[in-house]
Write a protein that holds these residues in place. Structure first.
Motif, PDB file in Angstrom:
ATOM      1  N   PHE A 133      39.600  54.818  46.398  1.00  0.00           N
ATOM      2  CA  PHE A 133      40.380  53.883  46.134  1.00  0.00           C
ATOM      3  C   PHE A 133      40.399  53.645  45.030  1.00  0.00           C
ATOM      4  CE2 PHE A 133      38.095  51.086  49.525  1.00  0.00           C
ATOM      5  CZ  PHE A 133      37.343  50.399  47.984  1.00  0.00           C
ATOM      6  N   TYR A 134      40.981  52.951  43.730  1.00  0.00           N
ATOM      7  CA  TYR A 134      40.493  52.734  42.295  1.00  0.00           C
ATOM      8  C   TYR A 134      40.112  51.377  42.488  1.00  0.00           C
ATOM      9  CZ  TYR A 134      45.092  51.566  40.433  1.00  0.00           C
ATOM     10  OH  TYR A 134      45.715  51.336  39.757  1.00  0.00           O
ATOM     11  N   GLN A 135      39.544  51.060  41.585  1.00  0.00           N
ATOM     12  CA  GLN A 135      39.159  49.237  40.911  1.00  0.00           C
ATOM     13  C   GLN A 135      38.829  48.933  39.638  1.00  0.00           C
ATOM     14  OE1 GLN A 135      35.713  49.877  43.183  1.00  0.00           O
ATOM     15  NE2 GLN A 135      35.889  47.965  44.276  1.00  0.00           N
ATOM     16  N   ILE A 136      39.686  48.061  39.051  1.00  0.00           N
ATOM     17  CA  ILE A 136      39.014  47.707  37.474  1.00  0.00           C
ATOM     18  C   ILE A 136      37.954  46.791  37.966  1.00  0.00           C
ATOM     19  CG2 ILE A 136      41.975  48.437  37.726  1.00  0.00           C
ATOM     20  CD1 ILE A 136      42.641  45.429  37.843  1.00  0.00           C
ATOM     21  N   THR A 137      38.646  46.464  36.502  1.00  0.00           N
ATOM     22  CA  THR A 137      37.266  45.421  35.814  1.00  0.00           C
ATOM     23  C   THR A 137      38.058  44.729  34.790  1.00  0.00           C
ATOM     24  OG1 THR A 137      35.462  44.318  35.761  1.00  0.00           O
ATOM     25  CG2 THR A 137      35.279  46.116  34.626  1.00  0.00           C
ATOM     26  N   GLU A 148      43.852  48.732  43.669  1.00  0.00           N
ATOM     27  CA  GLU A 148      44.526  49.747  44.936  1.00  0.00           C
ATOM     28  C   GLU A 148      45.248  49.477  45.899  1.00  0.00           C
ATOM     29  OE1 GLU A 148      45.602  54.196  44.747  1.00  0.00           O
ATOM     30  OE2 GLU A 148      43.424  53.863  44.777  1.00  0.00           O
ATOM     31  N   HIS A 149      44.105  49.857  46.910  1.00  0.00           N
ATOM     32  CA  HIS A 149      44.653  49.413  48.002  1.00  0.00           C
ATOM     33  C   HIS A 149      44.124  48.002  49.042  1.00  0.00           C
ATOM     34  CE1 HIS A 149      40.046  48.316  48.963  1.00  0.00           C
ATOM     35  NE2 HIS A 149      39.988  48.287  50.304  1.00  0.00           N
ATOM     36  N   GLU A 150      44.163  46.958  47.715  1.00  0.00           N
ATOM     37  CA  GLU A 150      44.055  46.258  48.470  1.00  0.00           C
ATOM     38  C   GLU A 150      44.688  44.629  47.549  1.00  0.00           C
ATOM     39  OE1 GLU A 150      39.030  45.435  50.519  1.00  0.00           O
ATOM     40  OE2 GLU A 150      39.879  44.181  47.916  1.00  0.00           O
TER      41      GLU A 150
END
Length: 570
Positions: free
Chosen positions: A67-71, A107-109
């Motif tokens: 899943f993708y993450q951002i920062t 995305e997934h959370e």
């Protein structure tokens, strides 16, 4: 192929060796697959303590995840996801993705959680809080996120009517580090705002009505070889006023965060529910799989429903209206079927719980009173069994210790039997004999309830009776205690006289199905509606025989082998 993966593949082709997460050059943040109706920036200017020197917001590429993450979030927002109006319950939940406080698994959370909540008729408010942490204090790595969380929930509450949600029932859900953010939001008192007030939005409260902690982190630590323990700064804030919490964790993960937190909440009588699954890992979100842990969304939904947070809008509206009328001692009371003529009995019991919580929160429930226990009453109300309402401690009077009671002009007098439970009962019972063996004492009793019809615009239906908790207030006068196995309740004679003149005469057989069958039905109704019968609880049978208007005078109720109950109304 989704755009987020195309971006990832294109950028990965530029490098041979994976980069460390902190050196990840990232990629543009893709638009969400599940699109919000509105995205609101939290702060009218620069967020409190914001330096703006963390770089542009990016999607992490080389931190490999499914899943993708951002920062590098410097412009925190809350995204609004309303449910289908046909499903909407009026419930709302703030959503806090995890990511170790340095990134967001949005995305997934985040988006996937919003989609799940919407499927349950719940509005979702996804908070994109600032990451990585601001400031140099390692003990307050959570502060920027909590500032954003407090501002976000205030914004939602300030626009609750527009969003179609109940501001008092607005809850929260957090994952991993997002659960730490949500826990702080739940524990910090209203006097512990983490930023100076900016505008009228900040007049709204910050605590959620409930908190769902899904594989939380940061709540408990073990230092220098010590056993893990809940952090002291969190521990000192847990008390009986802490919002209800739901925990779900995989055992192989850092599940001590959930387990120890629940243990400390139990010590302090703070309500909570915990599910620890034997197998699994961190970060499961709401995605499907073959492990039992994928059942947590169903369990969380059942938990929210049991606490009333998924009640229909008309139930919320009616309970609020009735509560105001009862608190204000209004001459006339509203009826649930006036608000919604198709309201069900389940709606009625949901309303009853809400009214009890709003109006009688300071009064201890000591049992339940039956209603419509005779065949004639059930036929008139078009129901197949008795009803029940809550009974509070101030209502209970012992005849031997009672000299007189004030006459209520709206009151009636009912001859009944009271049953004192000898054991806790959390599940349904299977036959009338079990109702008898669960009973500690049988007591002759008089009930002095309101005549609800005198305070409403028309005769209340069964649904209306239950929704109003049978009018809310009653009084009972109890006689002597008797062992349930030493009395014959089949045709017990019952005679009521006032000032020496007979008022009514009947037998215990007037109760449909007999006394033990009626008691079993009442017990099972309480259980079916999410209650627990506790040892020592009193359950009233409901009126046995005729019901008469309360009048001034001295009453004597003769129950044959059970003795007499004497009391005075004046």
């Amino acid at each position: 192929m989704p755009r987020r993966f195309l971006a990832c593949l294109c950028l990965s082709a530029l490098t041979i060796f994976p980069l460390a997460a902190q050196d990840d050059p990232g990629a543009p943040v893709p638009p969400p697959d599940y699109k919000p109706k509105e995205v609101i920036e939290l702060w009218p200017g620069k967020p409190p303590g914001e330096t703006g020197d963390v770089g542009p917001e990016i999607m992490l590429v080389e931190r490999r995840r499914p899943f993708y993450q951002i920062t590098n979030v410097t412009t925190p927002t809350v995204s609004v996801f309303p449910p289908d109006p046909a499903k909407a319950t009026g419930a709302g939940v703030m959503v806090f993705p995890g990511g170790g406080l340095v990134r967001l698994a949005i995305e997934h959370e985040g988006y996937e959680i919003a989609e799940w909540l919407n499927s349950q008729g719940v509005a979702a408010f996804l908070v994109k809080y600032r990451v990585p942490p601001r400031g140099d204090n390692p003990r307050e790595r959570w502060k920027a996120g909590v500032q954003d969380a407090q501002r976000a929930i205030r914004i939602v509450r300030s626009r609750a009517k527009e969003f179609g949600v109940d501001p008092e029932g607005l809850g929260a859900i957090g994952f991993s580090a997002g659960a730490e953010i949500g826990t702080w939001l739940s524990l910090l008192g209203e006097e512990e705002g983490q930023y100076p007030p900016i505008d009228a939005v900040d007049d709204h409260p910050t605590r959620p009505a409930f908190m769902m902690n899904i594989y939380p982190g940061g709540l408990a630590f073990g230092f220098r070889g010590q056993e893990p323990a809940v952090r002291q700064d969190i521990l000192e804030r847990i008390n009986a006023q802490t919002p209800p919490m739901f925990f779900a964790h995989a055992f192989p993960d850092a599940s001590f965060n959930s387990i120890l937190m629940l243990a400390e909440m139990r010590k302090r009588n703070a309500p909570a529910e915990l599910h620890v699954f034997q197998d699994g890992a961190h970060g499961f979100g709401v995605r499907k799989g073959g492990l039992p842990l994928t059942a947590w969304p169903r369990l969380a939904t059942a938990w929210m429903r049991s606490l009333g947070f998924l009640d229909a809008r008309y139930v919320r509206s009616y309970a609020s209206e009735l509560s105001e009328a009862l608190r204000g001692k209004a001459a006339k009371l509203p009826l649930l079927t006036e608000v919604e003529n198709k309201a069900s009995m389940a709606d009625a019991y949901a309303s009853q719980k809400r009214v009890i919580a709003r109006v009688y929160a300071d009064e201890r429930i000591v049992g339940y009173k039956g209603a419509a226990s005779s065949a004639a009453a059930q036929k008139a109300m078009k129901i197949n069994g008795p009803l029940y309402c809550a009974l509070f401690a101030p209502a209970v009077h012992k005849a031997a210790e009672t000299k007189g009671l004030a006459l209520d002009p709206n009151g009636v007098v009912e001859t009944e039997l009271a049953y004192v439970m000898g054991v806790d009962i959390p599940t349904r019972i299977e036959d009338a004999g079990e109702a008898q063996t669960a009973t500690q004492h049988v007591i002759p009793a008089i009930e002095l309830p309101w005549d609800l019809a005198k305070r409403t615009s028309r005769a209340p239906s069964a649904v209306d009776m239950v929704a109003a908790n049978c009018g809310g207030e009653t009084r009972i006068v109890l006689g002597a205690e008797h062992h349930p196995d030493k009395v014959d309740l089949a045709k017990l004679p019952i005679r009521l006289a006032r000032d020496g003149r007979e008022v009514s005469e009947t037998t215990s057989a007037a109760t449909k199905g007999g006394q033990w069958q009626n008691l079993m039905t009442l017990i099972n109704q309480v259980i079916d509606n999410g209650g627990v019968i506790h040892e020592g609880d009193i359950i009233l049978s409901g009126a046995i025989g005729p019901v008469g208007a309360a009048q001034e005078g001295t009453y004597v109720a003769d129950y044959g082998a059970l003795g007499k109950v004497e009391f005075e109304l004046r």
